[in-house]
Design an enzyme around this catalytic site. Structure first.
Site, PDB file in Angstrom:
ATOM      1  N   TYR A 180      -2.646  -9.463  16.151  1.00  9.99           N
ATOM      2  CA  TYR A 180      -2.794  -8.621  14.954  1.00  9.99           C
ATOM      3  C   TYR A 180      -4.171  -7.945  14.964  1.00  9.99           C
ATOM      4  CZ  TYR A 180      -3.109  -6.905  10.212  1.00  9.99           C
ATOM      5  OH  TYR A 180      -3.287  -6.075   9.124  1.00  9.99           O
TER       6      TYR A 180
ATOM      7  N   ASP B 273      13.547   2.117  11.731  1.00  9.15           N
ATOM      8  CA  ASP B 273      12.609   1.131  12.258  1.00  9.15           C
ATOM      9  C   ASP B 273      11.588   1.884  13.116  1.00  9.15           C
ATOM     10  OD1 ASP B 273      11.275  -0.764  13.782  1.00  9.15           O
ATOM     11  OD2 ASP B 273      13.043  -2.031  14.034  1.00  9.15           O
TER      12      ASP B 273
ATOM     13  N   PHE C 102       2.289  -8.692   2.414  1.00  5.03           N
ATOM     14  CA  PHE C 102       1.742  -8.943   3.746  1.00  5.03           C
ATOM     15  C   PHE C 102       1.806 -10.430   4.150  1.00  5.03           C
ATOM     16  CE2 PHE C 102      -2.009  -9.948   6.373  1.00  5.03           C
ATOM     17  CZ  PHE C 102      -1.880  -9.044   7.413  1.00  5.03           C
TER      18      PHE C 102
ATOM     19  N   ASN D 253       0.933   3.839   7.688  1.00  7.53           N
ATOM     20  CA  ASN D 253       0.667   2.596   6.955  1.00  7.53           C
ATOM     21  C   ASN D 253       1.540   1.433   7.416  1.00  7.53           C
ATOM     22  OD1 ASN D 253       0.105   0.923   4.379  1.00  7.53           O
ATOM     23  ND2 ASN D 253       2.307   1.321   4.259  1.00  7.53           N
TER      24      ASN D 253
ATOM     25  N   PRO E 143      -8.833  -2.040   5.228  1.00 10.33           N
ATOM     26  CA  PRO E 143      -8.910  -2.935   4.073  1.00 10.33           C
ATOM     27  C   PRO E 143      -9.101  -4.391   4.491  1.00 10.33           C
ATOM     28  CG  PRO E 143      -6.879  -1.616   4.060  1.00 10.33           C
ATOM     29  CD  PRO E 143      -7.457  -1.540   5.437  1.00 10.33           C
TER      30      PRO E 143
ATOM     31  N   PHE F 292       0.829  -1.214   0.000  1.00  3.95           N
ATOM     32  CA  PHE F 292       0.000   0.000   0.000  1.00  3.95           C
ATOM     33  C   PHE F 292       0.862   1.262   0.000  1.00  3.95           C
ATOM     34  CE2 PHE F 292      -3.409  -2.324   2.805  1.00  3.95           C
ATOM     35  CZ  PHE F 292      -3.752  -3.146   1.736  1.00  3.95           C
TER      36      PHE F 292
HETATM   37  P1  NDP Z   1       3.657  -4.987   2.992  1.00  4.78           P
HETATM   38  O1  NDP Z   1       4.342  -6.067   3.761  1.00  4.78           O
HETATM   39  O2  NDP Z   1       3.720  -5.026   1.512  1.00  4.78           O
HETATM   40  O3  NDP Z   1       4.175  -3.552   3.498  1.00  4.78           O
HETATM   41  C1  NDP Z   1       4.409  -3.286   4.842  1.00  4.78           C
HETATM   42  C2  NDP Z   1       5.248  -2.028   4.966  1.00  4.78           C
HETATM   43  O4  NDP Z   1       5.429  -1.760   6.372  1.00  4.78           O
HETATM   44  C3  NDP Z   1       6.614  -2.162   4.350  1.00  4.78           C
HETATM   45  O5  NDP Z   1       6.928  -1.006   3.614  1.00  4.78           O
HETATM   46  C4  NDP Z   1       7.548  -2.286   5.542  1.00  4.78           C
HETATM   47  O6  NDP Z   1       8.789  -1.678   5.291  1.00  4.78           O
HETATM   48  C5  NDP Z   1       6.799  -1.483   6.603  1.00  4.78           C
HETATM   49  N1  NDP Z   1       7.215  -1.884   7.955  1.00  4.78           N
HETATM   50  C6  NDP Z   1       6.953  -3.037   8.606  1.00  4.78           C
HETATM   51  N2  NDP Z   1       7.577  -3.055   9.796  1.00  4.78           N
HETATM   52  C7  NDP Z   1       8.246  -1.873   9.892  1.00  4.78           C
HETATM   53  C8  NDP Z   1       9.090  -1.309  10.885  1.00  4.78           C
HETATM   54  N3  NDP Z   1       9.372  -1.942  12.046  1.00  4.78           N
HETATM   55  N4  NDP Z   1       9.624  -0.094  10.663  1.00  4.78           N
HETATM   56  C9  NDP Z   1       9.347   0.565   9.510  1.00  4.78           C
HETATM   57  N5  NDP Z   1       8.552   0.090   8.530  1.00  4.78           N
HETATM   58  C10 NDP Z   1       8.017  -1.128   8.718  1.00  4.78           C
HETATM   59  O7  NDP Z   1       2.147  -5.053   3.482  1.00  4.78           O
HETATM   60  P2  NDP Z   1       0.872  -4.105   3.179  1.00  4.78           P
HETATM   61  O8  NDP Z   1       1.186  -3.060   2.190  1.00  4.78           O
HETATM   62  O9  NDP Z   1      -0.255  -5.011   2.895  1.00  4.78           O
HETATM   63  O10 NDP Z   1       0.649  -3.495   4.614  1.00  4.78           O
HETATM   64  C11 NDP Z   1       0.522  -2.117   4.863  1.00  4.78           C
HETATM   65  C12 NDP Z   1      -0.453  -1.926   6.002  1.00  4.78           C
HETATM   66  O11 NDP Z   1      -1.731  -2.404   5.611  1.00  4.78           O
HETATM   67  C13 NDP Z   1      -0.107  -2.684   7.287  1.00  4.78           C
HETATM   68  O12 NDP Z   1      -0.374  -1.851   8.388  1.00  4.78           O
HETATM   69  C14 NDP Z   1      -1.076  -3.876   7.257  1.00  4.78           C
HETATM   70  O13 NDP Z   1      -1.363  -4.330   8.547  1.00  4.78           O
HETATM   71  C15 NDP Z   1      -2.276  -3.224   6.621  1.00  4.78           C
HETATM   72  N6  NDP Z   1      -3.245  -4.111   5.994  1.00  4.78           N
HETATM   73  C16 NDP Z   1      -2.900  -5.016   5.034  1.00  4.78           C
HETATM   74  C17 NDP Z   1      -3.866  -5.807   4.447  1.00  4.78           C
HETATM   75  C18 NDP Z   1      -3.532  -6.857   3.452  1.00  4.78           C
HETATM   76  O14 NDP Z   1      -4.328  -7.804   3.270  1.00  4.78           O
HETATM   77  N7  NDP Z   1      -2.426  -6.753   2.730  1.00  4.78           N
HETATM   78  C19 NDP Z   1      -5.289  -5.648   4.786  1.00  4.78           C
HETATM   79  C20 NDP Z   1      -5.534  -4.674   5.821  1.00  4.78           C
HETATM   80  C21 NDP Z   1      -4.559  -3.924   6.368  1.00  4.78           C
HETATM   81  P3  NDP Z   1      10.233  -2.346   5.610  1.00  4.78           P
HETATM   82  O15 NDP Z   1      10.057  -3.826   5.602  1.00  4.78           O
HETATM   83  O16 NDP Z   1      11.125  -1.825   4.529  1.00  4.78           O
HETATM   84  O17 NDP Z   1      10.577  -1.797   6.936  1.00  4.78           O
HETATM   85  C1  8X3 Z   2      -5.080  -7.889   6.777  1.00  7.54           C
HETATM   86  C2  8X3 Z   2      -6.388  -8.528   6.478  1.00  7.54           C
HETATM   87  O1  8X3 Z   2      -7.970 -10.330   7.271  1.00  7.54           O
HETATM   88  O2  8X3 Z   2      -5.706 -10.998   6.713  1.00  7.54           O
HETATM   89  O3  8X3 Z   2      -5.226  -6.915   7.740  1.00  7.54           O
HETATM   90  O4  8X3 Z   2      -6.163  -9.782   8.731  1.00  7.54           O
HETATM   91  S1  8X3 Z   2      -6.556  -9.969   7.341  1.00  7.54           S
END
Ligand code: NDP
Ligand code: 8X3
Length: 251
Positions: free
Chosen positions: A150, A57, A187, A84, A180, A13
């Site tokens: 989570y 981080d 993810f 995010n 979402p 995202f």
């Molecule tokens: P991704 O794994 O593709 O992206 C996650 C992002 O979070 C990466 O850019 C990662 O960067 C960053 N991140 C994680 N841990 C850290 C940290 N300790 N410090 C800094 N940055 C961090 O997953 P999504 O894009 O799907 O996830 C984005 C958000 O959306 C999250 O909050 C997730 O919970 C939420 N979400 C996702 C859904 C899904 O089904 N995909 C549905 C609903 C919500 P890096 O590793 O470089 O640090």
């Molecule tokens: C990510 C969606 O349903 O896998 O937040 O937890 S779910």
């Protein structure tokens, strides 16, 4: 030109939002732990004049503080904070989960988001304008087996979003929680610790949301008039819905 700070812009995202906002003339601060990816994204989006990198981080309070106090002047007035960065780790039942995973989810999804919000809000209040968009999840509303911490972390994001709106009434600052559902990003690879087969299954034979769907939502939100506050947006793929409550029956 408006400025957005996007946490977790190295994939999913966050990256999609960075690309779409940059294409719509936003100046960006992109964050994450993976420097190489941030460098590539900065290059792709017009270089250091338009995109500032802050590699840290988010679970480390000192690192978040340092990133905010050392923002170059051109990037210091943040119009949009997109909280995010986040992750799920594991899908084990609560009595079998890895406690380190629980801690990391709390430190990232809750504490990181708290630190960032607390540090950015004062300048928004001073300027009388600003927008905080949090990325929650349907998991904050609809708990599922193995979701435990989570789900709880995303319920925090929902309630925190609502509560800070109450604090910020009259300041001109807007707050939205986007929730979402199933979306195909990195993810699941993160959740299942690089087990590709398990991760692929999450998106098998179904049409999930894409990162671009969420980016389009963010762009729509930031283009709503300043007097409009969309408080909560739950977005699922058409091919996802809630199920019935579970009942255990002894055999
Ligand atoms: P991704 O794994 O593709 O992206 C996650 C992002 O979070 C990466 O850019 C990662 O960067 C960053 N991140 C994680 N841990 C850290 C940290 N300790 N410090 C800094 N940055 C961090 O997953 P999504 O894009 O799907 O996830 C984005 C958000 O959306 C999250 O909050 C997730 O919970 C939420 N979400 C996702 C859904 C899904 O089904 N995909 C549905 C609903 C919500 P890096 O590793 O470089 O640090
Ligand atoms: C990510 C969606 O349903 O896998 O937040 O937890 S779910």
């Amino acid at each position: 030109m408006k400025t957005a700070l996007i946490t977790g812009a190295t994939s999913g995202f966050g990256e999609a939002c960075a690309r779409l906002l940059a294409a719509n003339d936003w100046r960006l601060i992109i964050t994450g732990r993976r420097q190489e990816r941030l460098d590539k994204l900065q290059q792709a989006l017009g270089g250091a004049d338009n995109v500032h990198i802050a590699c840290f981080d988010i679970s480390q309070r000192d690192a978040v503080e340092q990133a905010i106090v050392s923002l170059p002047a051109a990037f210091s007035e943040i119009d949009l904070l997109l909280n995010n960065a986040g992750l799920a780790l594991g899908l084990e039942p609560a009595d079998q989960t890895n406690l380190d995973d629980w801690e990391q989810m709390v430190d990232t999804n809750i504490k990181g988001l708290m630190y960032m919000t607390r540090l950015v809000l004062p300048s928004m209040r001073q300027r009388g304008i600003g927008y905080v968009i949090n990325i929650g999840s349907i998991a904050g509303n609809w708990p599922y087996p193995g979701g435990n911490v989570y789900c709880a972390s995303k319920a925090f994001v929902r309630q925190f979003s609502l509560a800070i709106r109450a604090d910020l009434l009259g300041t001109g600052i807007r707050v939205t929680n986007i929730e979402p559902g199933n979306a195909e990003t990195e993810f699941s690879m993160v959740r299942f610790k690089d087990d590709e087969q398990r991760a692929d299954k999450v998106y098998d034979k179904t049409t999930a949301l894409t990162a671009e769907d969420i980016a389009n939502t963010v762009l729509w939100l930031v283009n709503t008039p300043d007097h409009v506050n969309v408080t909560t947006m739950e977005i699922m793929p058409t091919e996802q819905a809630t199920g019935p409550l579970a009942i255990y029956r002894s055999s």
